[in-house]
Design an enzyme around this catalytic site. Structure first.
Site, PDB file in Angstrom:
ATOM      1  NE  ARG A   1      -7.172   4.051   5.394  1.00 56.55           N
ATOM      2  CZ  ARG A   1      -6.774   5.375   6.039  1.00 56.55           C
ATOM      3  NH1 ARG A   1      -7.319   5.715   6.854  1.00 56.55           N
ATOM      4  NH2 ARG A   1      -6.494   5.949   5.416  1.00 56.55           N
TER       5      ARG A   1
ATOM      6  NE  ARG B   1      -0.573  11.861   7.715  1.00 56.48           N
ATOM      7  CZ  ARG B   1      -0.462  12.687   7.307  1.00 56.48           C
ATOM      8  NH1 ARG B   1      -0.599  13.886   7.413  1.00 56.48           N
ATOM      9  NH2 ARG B   1       1.654  13.277   7.268  1.00 56.48           N
TER      10      ARG B   1
ATOM     11  CG  ASP C   1       3.016   1.638   9.527  1.00 57.85           C
ATOM     12  OD1 ASP C   1       3.486   1.688   8.128  1.00 57.85           O
ATOM     13  OD2 ASP C   1       2.565   2.248  10.609  1.00 57.85           O
TER      14      ASP C   1
ATOM     15  NE  ARG D   1       0.225  10.536  11.216  1.00 53.60           N
ATOM     16  CZ  ARG D   1      -0.220   9.928   9.765  1.00 53.60           C
ATOM     17  NH1 ARG D   1      -1.329   9.456   9.981  1.00 53.60           N
ATOM     18  NH2 ARG D   1       0.156   9.426   9.329  1.00 53.60           N
ATOM     19  N   PRO D   2       1.570  16.629  11.269  1.00 55.10           N
ATOM     20  CG  PRO D   2       3.309  16.876  13.347  1.00 55.10           C
ATOM     21  CD  PRO D   2       2.090  16.179  12.781  1.00 55.10           C
ATOM     22  CB  VAL D   3       1.369  18.638   6.279  1.00 58.26           C
ATOM     23  CG1 VAL D   3       1.249  16.812   5.829  1.00 58.26           C
ATOM     24  CG2 VAL D   3       0.903  19.777   6.766  1.00 58.26           C
TER      25      VAL D   3
ATOM     26  CE  LYS E   1      -1.637   1.286   3.561  1.00 62.37           C
ATOM     27  NZ  LYS E   1      -1.366   3.082   4.326  1.00 62.37           N
ATOM     28  CG  ASN E   2       2.596   2.457   3.366  1.00 62.06           C
ATOM     29  OD1 ASN E   2       1.077   3.028   2.988  1.00 62.06           O
ATOM     30  ND2 ASN E   2       2.419   2.645   4.889  1.00 62.06           N
TER      31      ASN E   2
ATOM     32  CB  CYS F   1      -4.743   9.845  11.424  1.00 63.25           C
ATOM     33  SG  CYS F   1      -3.324   9.500  13.120  1.00 63.25           S
TER      34      CYS F   1
HETATM   35  C1  EPZ Z   1       4.557   6.965   6.381  1.00 63.13           C
HETATM   36  O1  EPZ Z   1       3.687   8.127   7.138  1.00 63.13           O
HETATM   37  C2  EPZ Z   1       3.500   5.864   6.130  1.00 63.13           C
HETATM   38  N1  EPZ Z   1       1.628   6.077   5.407  1.00 63.13           N
HETATM   39  C3  EPZ Z   1       2.220   5.176   7.330  1.00 63.13           C
HETATM   40  O2  EPZ Z   1       2.273   4.540   7.368  1.00 63.13           O
HETATM   41  C4  EPZ Z   1       3.820   5.102   8.334  1.00 63.13           C
HETATM   42  O3  EPZ Z   1       3.436   5.046   9.717  1.00 63.13           O
HETATM   43  C5  EPZ Z   1       4.961   5.994   8.673  1.00 63.13           C
HETATM   44  O4  EPZ Z   1       5.245   6.528   7.076  1.00 63.13           O
HETATM   45  C6  EPZ Z   1       5.723   6.152   9.392  1.00 63.13           C
HETATM   46  O5  EPZ Z   1       6.530   4.764   8.916  1.00 63.13           O
HETATM   47  C7  EPZ Z   1       2.392   5.972   3.970  1.00 63.13           C
HETATM   48  O6  EPZ Z   1       3.127   5.708   3.638  1.00 63.13           O
HETATM   49  C8  EPZ Z   1       1.179   6.400   2.607  1.00 63.13           C
HETATM   50  P1  EPZ Z   1       6.355   9.600   8.490  1.00 63.13           P
HETATM   51  P2  EPZ Z   1       3.492   9.873   6.789  1.00 63.13           P
HETATM   52  O7  EPZ Z   1       6.145  11.716   7.849  1.00 63.13           O
HETATM   53  O8  EPZ Z   1       4.829   9.783   5.423  1.00 63.13           O
HETATM   54  C9  EPZ Z   1       6.394  12.861  11.984  1.00 63.13           C
HETATM   55  C10 EPZ Z   1       0.040   2.819   7.918  1.00 63.13           C
HETATM   56  O9  EPZ Z   1      -0.395   2.256   8.977  1.00 63.13           O
HETATM   57  N2  EPZ Z   1       5.822  14.603  10.488  1.00 63.13           N
HETATM   58  O10 EPZ Z   1       7.167   9.376   7.824  1.00 63.13           O
HETATM   59  O11 EPZ Z   1       3.634  10.649   8.179  1.00 63.13           O
HETATM   60  C11 EPZ Z   1       5.677  12.753  12.016  1.00 63.13           C
HETATM   61  O12 EPZ Z   1       4.380  12.637  13.212  1.00 63.13           O
HETATM   62  C12 EPZ Z   1       0.255   3.831   7.752  1.00 63.13           C
HETATM   63  O13 EPZ Z   1       0.366   1.616   6.422  1.00 63.13           O
HETATM   64  C13 EPZ Z   1       6.671  15.927  11.654  1.00 63.13           C
HETATM   65  O14 EPZ Z   1       6.708  16.741  11.807  1.00 63.13           O
HETATM   66  O15 EPZ Z   1       4.751   9.449   8.637  1.00 63.13           O
HETATM   67  C14 EPZ Z   1       6.099  11.559  12.965  1.00 63.13           C
HETATM   68  O16 EPZ Z   1       6.454  11.048  14.321  1.00 63.13           O
HETATM   69  C15 EPZ Z   1       0.878   5.103   9.105  1.00 63.13           C
HETATM   70  N3  EPZ Z   1       5.984  16.509  10.040  1.00 63.13           N
HETATM   71  C16 EPZ Z   1       7.440  10.995  12.587  1.00 63.13           C
HETATM   72  O17 EPZ Z   1       7.470  12.236  11.786  1.00 63.13           O
HETATM   73  C17 EPZ Z   1       5.932  16.228   9.139  1.00 63.13           C
HETATM   74  O18 EPZ Z   1       5.557  16.856   8.363  1.00 63.13           O
HETATM   75  C18 EPZ Z   1       7.314   9.871  11.084  1.00 63.13           C
HETATM   76  O19 EPZ Z   1       5.760  10.662  10.238  1.00 63.13           O
HETATM   77  C19 EPZ Z   1       6.354  14.708   8.755  1.00 63.13           C
HETATM   78  C20 EPZ Z   1       5.863  13.995   9.483  1.00 63.13           C
END
Ligand code: EPZ
Length: 420
Positions: free
Chosen positions: A396, A92, A304, A121-123, A22-23, A116
């Protein structure tokens, strides 16, 4: 609305085939925005999130169709550079269209994804990265409004590796002027596959598989085809199902290397693991050993798999401590597991799991994708009947999970219900 009705107590046996990741696909599909033309992705799983991303690209004017495991995308008909709230609120990962739209069309209007089920979930890394590449960005009425005549290569260094931000910036940098250096980049297999796909499209990317990615922007990219890698989290979830049930199963069509942290923890818990080129056999011990762990970025133990590991540790002969270092509030599954008789206490981002409990069937509520998986795992061993409500969460990210579990001998049925 569907629910799963599970009769606990069956030791799973047999083999199960893992579906596409999926990811990986959720990053690959938006990458098609970077070049007008026809794309084919094989090994595509039939998942709600893939359908949501397909719908988003269709709303943007692109042609998207799935026949069997083959996904066709025609990006040449794109006519809208916007990801509306109606789509983004469902998933997201829709934010992945930001980088490709900016790089190819110089503009994007993307709804902020909000939080979520388990928290904010900041961006900010995505937005900061696009700004550093030269985009003008404002936030208005819940939307990211971005414009860029031409993105310019730059140096971006993440405080903590972000899967999504690394993917988004990789896609944006592929068509930027000059070289972009991404430091402390995510190294998840899904990001590596995205980088390989971009290279197949003509991008110039060095350092794939390392924390330091260098992208030399090119004038244009061309369509390419790809088979999605197997889903390592689905594979890990089925291994946990085999272990929690005390059975012996083989998972096929997986990449064992993508699971090394999970395999070593399962071995520490007493499971016998036999690895072949694209399959893994797991044999459970009489009694599981408690194994504490902290989640980490790849190649560490994946967040995950945290919920699934907590469910498994309910069956271990002793206490274990599980820390989620990635998402500090990802524990919505714990109160539901405790309703099944588990004895888990969460303080901040640390769960203390007292093992050797006999779980007893009950009605439980799914709250998010991996929490649902942990409730199903617990239901496989809980005495009597467990009902897992709101299984749209699990749909999902797991393709026909109940059919795959039935094939392994589990007594699980999908039942239509008015209950919510
Ligand atoms: C990806 O989410 C995956 N989703 C998530 O899988 C997975 O849990 C996550 O990576 C961590 O491995 C997809 O690939 C679609 P991150 P993502 O940005 O990209 C912080 C599932 O169950 N952060 O690596 O959103 C964030 O809050 C899903 O399949 C910021 O602070 O995760 C977290 O603490 C759930 N600012 C850390 O970084 C940002 O702009 C890692 O998040 C982005 C992230």
């Amino acid at each position: 609305m569907d629910k799963f009705v599970i009769q606990g107590g069956v030791k799973l046996s047999g083999d199960v085939t893992i579906s596409g990741a999926k990811n990986s696909l959720l990053a690959l599909m938006p990458a098609t925005i970077l070049s007008p033309g026809e794309f084919i992705f094989d090994n595509t799983p039939d998942l709600r999130d893939v359908n949501t991303m397909s719908r988003l690209l269709q709303v943007m004017g692109m042609g998207v169709s799935l026949s069997g495991k083959r996904l066709h995308i025609d990006s040449s008909t794109i006519n809208k550079y916007e990801a509306p709230y109606e789509q983004v609120k469902k998933m997201r990962a829709s934010i992945y269209v930001l980088g490709p739209l900016l790089a190819r069309y110089g503009e994007a209007r993307v709804s902020l994804p909000g939080g979520c089920a388990w928290g904010p979930r900041p961006v900010n890394y995505h937005i900061e990265g696009m700004k550093k590449l030269g985009a003008d960005i404002s936030i208005e009425h819940g939307y990211i409004i971005a414009k860029a005549k031409k993105l310019k290569g730059t140096r971006i260094s993440f405080d903590t590796p972000s899967v999504g931000a690394t993917g988004n910036i990789l896609m944006a940098a592929a068509l930027a002027d000059g070289t972009t250096l991404i430091e402390n980049a995510a190294m998840e297999p899904e990001i590596n596959q995205l980088a390989q796909f971009l290279k197949k499209m003509g991008a110039k990317i060095h350092g794939i598989g390392t924390k330091r990615l260098e992208v030399d922007g090119v004038e244009e990219l061309k369509p390419a085809n790809l088979a999605t890698i197997p889903d390592r989290i689905e594979a890990g979830t089925f291994l946990a199902a085999g272990a929690i049930s005390g059975g012996a199963i083989t998972i096929k069509n997986c990449i064992p290397d993508h699971l090394s942290a999970v395999l070593s923890k399962l071995e520490q818990a007493g499971c016998t693991i036999t690895v072949e080129r694209s399959s893994i056999k797991l044999e459970s011990p009489e009694a599981l050993e408690p194994v504490s762990l902290a989640t980490d970025v790849y190649p560490g133990f994946p967040t995950d798999m945290q919920a699934q590991w907590i469910a498994l540790m309910c069956r271990a002969a002793g206490t274990s401590v599980i820390t989620d270092s990635i998402f500090v509030d990802r524990f919505k599954h714990v109160p539901e597991l405790n309703r099944l008789g588990a004895n888990i206490n969460v303080e901040e981002n640390v769960a203390v799991v007292r093992g050797s409990v006999n779980l007893k069937g009950a009605k439980v509520m799914s709250t998010d994708l991996r929490a649902s998986a942990s409730l199903i795992l617990a239901g496989l061993v809980a005495e009597g009947e467990t009902e897992v409500l709101r299984v749209y969460h699990i749909d999902r990210g797991y393709e026909s999970i109940e059919k795959k579990l039935q094939k392994l001998g589990a007594q699980i049925e999908r039942v239509k219900t008015e209950e919510f």
